[in-house]
Design an enzyme around this catalytic site. Sequence first.
Site, PDB file in Angstrom:
ATOM      1  N   HIS A   1      48.925 -53.618  16.757  1.00  0.00           N
ATOM      2  CA  HIS A   1      47.858 -52.873  16.407  1.00  0.00           C
ATOM      3  C   HIS A   1      47.314 -52.166  18.021  1.00  0.00           C
ATOM      4  O   HIS A   1      47.363 -52.755  18.798  1.00  0.00           O
ATOM      5  CB  HIS A   1      46.696 -53.556  15.833  1.00  0.00           C
ATOM      6  CG  HIS A   1      45.508 -52.511  15.070  1.00  0.00           C
ATOM      7  ND1 HIS A   1      44.672 -51.809  15.780  1.00  0.00           N
ATOM      8  CD2 HIS A   1      45.688 -52.052  13.841  1.00  0.00           C
ATOM      9  CE1 HIS A   1      44.036 -51.153  14.720  1.00  0.00           C
ATOM     10  NE2 HIS A   1      44.633 -51.185  13.736  1.00  0.00           N
TER      11      HIS A   1
ATOM     12  N   ASP B   1      48.792 -54.014   6.834  1.00  0.00           N
ATOM     13  CA  ASP B   1      49.946 -53.480   6.213  1.00  0.00           C
ATOM     14  C   ASP B   1      50.897 -54.590   5.902  1.00  0.00           C
ATOM     15  O   ASP B   1      51.430 -54.547   4.970  1.00  0.00           O
ATOM     16  CB  ASP B   1      50.722 -52.136   6.952  1.00  0.00           C
ATOM     17  CG  ASP B   1      49.727 -51.014   6.913  1.00  0.00           C
ATOM     18  OD1 ASP B   1      49.557 -50.482   8.111  1.00  0.00           O
ATOM     19  OD2 ASP B   1      49.177 -50.728   5.975  1.00  0.00           O
TER      20      ASP B   1
ATOM     21  N   ARG C   1      41.562 -44.606   1.607  1.00  0.00           N
ATOM     22  CA  ARG C   1      41.081 -43.940   2.782  1.00  0.00           C
ATOM     23  C   ARG C   1      40.429 -42.513   2.797  1.00  0.00           C
ATOM     24  O   ARG C   1      39.716 -42.167   3.624  1.00  0.00           O
ATOM     25  CB  ARG C   1      42.159 -43.942   3.887  1.00  0.00           C
ATOM     26  CG  ARG C   1      41.717 -43.542   5.241  1.00  0.00           C
ATOM     27  CD  ARG C   1      40.835 -44.397   5.850  1.00  0.00           C
ATOM     28  NE  ARG C   1      41.152 -45.855   6.263  1.00  0.00           N
ATOM     29  CZ  ARG C   1      41.859 -46.323   7.133  1.00  0.00           C
ATOM     30  NH1 ARG C   1      42.180 -45.590   8.239  1.00  0.00           N
ATOM     31  NH2 ARG C   1      42.119 -47.725   7.131  1.00  0.00           N
TER      32      ARG C   1
HETATM   33  C1  SDX Z   1      47.609 -48.954  10.888  1.00  0.00           C
HETATM   34  O1  SDX Z   1      44.597 -47.459  14.330  1.00  0.00           O
HETATM   35  C2  SDX Z   1      44.201 -47.965  12.989  1.00  0.00           C
HETATM   36  O2  SDX Z   1      43.237 -48.558  12.927  1.00  0.00           O
HETATM   37  C3  SDX Z   1      45.229 -47.875  12.122  1.00  0.00           C
HETATM   38  C4  SDX Z   1      45.230 -48.751  11.123  1.00  0.00           C
HETATM   39  C5  SDX Z   1      44.076 -48.214   9.932  1.00  0.00           C
HETATM   40  O3  SDX Z   1      43.539 -49.048   9.114  1.00  0.00           O
HETATM   41  O4  SDX Z   1      43.875 -46.897   9.967  1.00  0.00           O
HETATM   42  O5  SDX Z   1      44.922 -50.210  11.178  1.00  0.00           O
HETATM   43  C6  SDX Z   1      46.422 -48.677  10.125  1.00  0.00           C
HETATM   44  O6  SDX Z   1      48.225 -47.968  10.960  1.00  0.00           O
HETATM   45  C7  SDX Z   1      48.177 -50.294  11.103  1.00  0.00           C
HETATM   46  C8  SDX Z   1      49.188 -50.054  12.151  1.00  0.00           C
HETATM   47  C9  SDX Z   1      50.552 -49.953  11.282  1.00  0.00           C
HETATM   48  N1  SDX Z   1      51.818 -49.792  12.044  1.00  0.00           N
HETATM   49  C10 SDX Z   1      52.979 -50.660  12.107  1.00  0.00           C
HETATM   50  O7  SDX Z   1      52.908 -51.645  11.518  1.00  0.00           O
HETATM   51  C11 SDX Z   1      53.954 -50.039  12.926  1.00  0.00           C
HETATM   52  C12 SDX Z   1      54.426 -51.232  13.743  1.00  0.00           C
HETATM   53  N2  SDX Z   1      53.635 -51.432  14.958  1.00  0.00           N
HETATM   54  C13 SDX Z   1      53.703 -50.891  16.214  1.00  0.00           C
HETATM   55  O8  SDX Z   1      54.448 -49.430  16.214  1.00  0.00           O
HETATM   56  C14 SDX Z   1      52.373 -50.722  17.194  1.00  0.00           C
HETATM   57  O9  SDX Z   1      51.893 -52.204  17.115  1.00  0.00           O
HETATM   58  C15 SDX Z   1      51.554 -49.824  17.030  1.00  0.00           C
HETATM   59  C16 SDX Z   1      51.905 -48.393  16.872  1.00  0.00           C
HETATM   60  C17 SDX Z   1      50.753 -50.066  15.646  1.00  0.00           C
HETATM   61  C18 SDX Z   1      50.363 -49.933  18.087  1.00  0.00           C
HETATM   62  O10 SDX Z   1      51.260 -49.706  19.173  1.00  0.00           O
HETATM   63  P1  SDX Z   1      50.611 -49.468  20.594  1.00  0.00           P
HETATM   64  O11 SDX Z   1      49.181 -49.957  20.807  1.00  0.00           O
HETATM   65  O12 SDX Z   1      50.813 -48.065  21.033  1.00  0.00           O
HETATM   66  O13 SDX Z   1      51.221 -50.604  21.613  1.00  0.00           O
HETATM   67  P2  SDX Z   1      52.789 -50.381  22.188  1.00  0.00           P
HETATM   68  O14 SDX Z   1      53.540 -49.653  21.000  1.00  0.00           O
HETATM   69  O15 SDX Z   1      52.694 -49.705  23.495  1.00  0.00           O
HETATM   70  O16 SDX Z   1      53.411 -51.893  22.068  1.00  0.00           O
HETATM   71  C19 SDX Z   1      52.926 -52.430  23.314  1.00  0.00           C
HETATM   72  C20 SDX Z   1      54.060 -53.496  23.447  1.00  0.00           C
HETATM   73  C21 SDX Z   1      55.447 -52.667  23.350  1.00  0.00           C
HETATM   74  O17 SDX Z   1      56.387 -53.492  24.320  1.00  0.00           O
HETATM   75  P3  SDX Z   1      56.900 -52.875  25.863  1.00  0.00           P
HETATM   76  O18 SDX Z   1      57.631 -51.576  25.346  1.00  0.00           O
HETATM   77  O19 SDX Z   1      55.751 -52.668  26.512  1.00  0.00           O
HETATM   78  O20 SDX Z   1      57.679 -54.234  26.051  1.00  0.00           O
HETATM   79  O21 SDX Z   1      54.085 -54.214  22.170  1.00  0.00           O
HETATM   80  C22 SDX Z   1      55.498 -53.992  21.771  1.00  0.00           C
HETATM   81  C23 SDX Z   1      55.993 -52.710  22.223  1.00  0.00           C
HETATM   82  O22 SDX Z   1      57.288 -52.529  21.848  1.00  0.00           O
HETATM   83  N3  SDX Z   1      54.940 -53.914  20.240  1.00  0.00           N
HETATM   84  C24 SDX Z   1      55.891 -54.290  19.238  1.00  0.00           C
HETATM   85  C25 SDX Z   1      55.277 -54.041  18.010  1.00  0.00           C
HETATM   86  N4  SDX Z   1      53.946 -53.653  18.287  1.00  0.00           N
HETATM   87  C26 SDX Z   1      54.018 -53.482  19.656  1.00  0.00           C
HETATM   88  N5  SDX Z   1      57.271 -54.521  19.268  1.00  0.00           N
HETATM   89  C27 SDX Z   1      57.743 -54.667  18.023  1.00  0.00           C
HETATM   90  N6  SDX Z   1      57.229 -54.614  16.835  1.00  0.00           N
HETATM   91  C28 SDX Z   1      55.923 -54.245  16.908  1.00  0.00           C
HETATM   92  N7  SDX Z   1      55.452 -54.001  15.667  1.00  0.00           N
END
Ligand code: SDX
Length: 371
Positions: A262, A313, A338
Amino acid sequence: MTETTEIRKGLAGVVADTSAISKVNPQTNSLLYRGYPVQELAARKSFEEVAYLLWHGELPTPAQLAEQTAAERVHRELPDNIRDAILELPTDCHPMDVCRTAVSILGAHDPQAEDSSPEAELAKALRLWAVLPAVVALDQRRRRGQELVPPREDLGYSANFLWMTFGEEAEPAVVQAFEASMVLYAEHSFNASTFTARVITSTLADLHSAVTGAIGALKGPLHGGANEAVQATFEEIGSADKAEAWLDDALASKKKIMGFGHRVYKNGDSRVPTMRAVLGDLAEHYGKTEVLDLYETLENAMASRKNIKPNLDYPAGPAYHLIGFDTNIFTPLFVASRVTGWTAHVMEQRAANSLIRPVCEYVGPEQREVP
Ligand code: SDX
């Protein structure tokens, strides 16, 4: 030497404005809707009461709730023109495209579309909230070759949503579980789709344009589309004993594991414990507790390998699958919930507006002569 400015990609950590609608606190891992803890609202209040709270800032009195409920029930019926437009759309397009299209057409037909007075905005928000369940229910049914099921005025919002979708009255335990998910999904501060709605509103565009844009943003798997992707992951893995091997492969190929991580919560999503309990109740209710083994195994494996925790999710996807929704309908369920948060933010943005227009650091070619 150009002065370098700090670029905050994805606007991560940028405080773009104030808001009184909800407070997401990663330090205490908590979420408040107008000051009330969301887990308490999910346990003790109806989605109708929470919708009123988000729009008005206070929980409704019995008279205020009765007035809103009467208005919501009047607007549940899908207008013929919207029904026909939905039935015209291909059954292999994504259901989020159906939601987006329906809201757009509803806007074109709404007599108050261009009226942005507070009374008109509230009336439009309520009409959208009231009719979206019929849009989502018809879309699932038409893809299954089933006829439209008209709404029932004797059922509450959640029970009627399930009635229109499945053509039978859901058991109270299922209604209660579904209602909790609607409360949990309703609002979450400046997430991508809500911020999209605020950007569109900041140009003084209309409410339907803002909600249409928000639906587009929510469709993406990094945002609302994740709940659908979680179910696809569970189906790809199959059973708990295969989860660790699957995860190692996925991480080795640098895949993002849907339902985890997140932007704001870095020690777990405050809504997960409540939705995880809902999933557990549904698994017991349907006699499908094996899903919990897979859920826990993948969660533990992700924690040990990446120390990344689930977001809302992650439990929501398998919960909606147990209830019987088609996987591609999960994110439209998120829309139906939402839309209350989005429209609350549209009204808040409009009440104290400033055009949202950030700047960027130009990194293209310096000025040059045209040949
Ligand atoms: C929602 O914003 C909100 O409030 C949204 C929400 C709402 O109620 O409206 O809460 C609803 O959208 C929840 C999120 C749903 N999405 C997912 O589940 C998709 C998977 N999650 C990721 O894509 C990620 O965690 C994000 C996009 C949600 C957040 O990512 P950030 O804050 O941009 O962090 P990042 O992608 O830069 O990750 C930081 C590190 C990275 O590693 P490095 O490249 O630095 O080595 O953590 C890793 C990422 O690769 N990482 C993950 C991961 N999430 C972060 N690695 C594998 N799987 C993941 N899910």
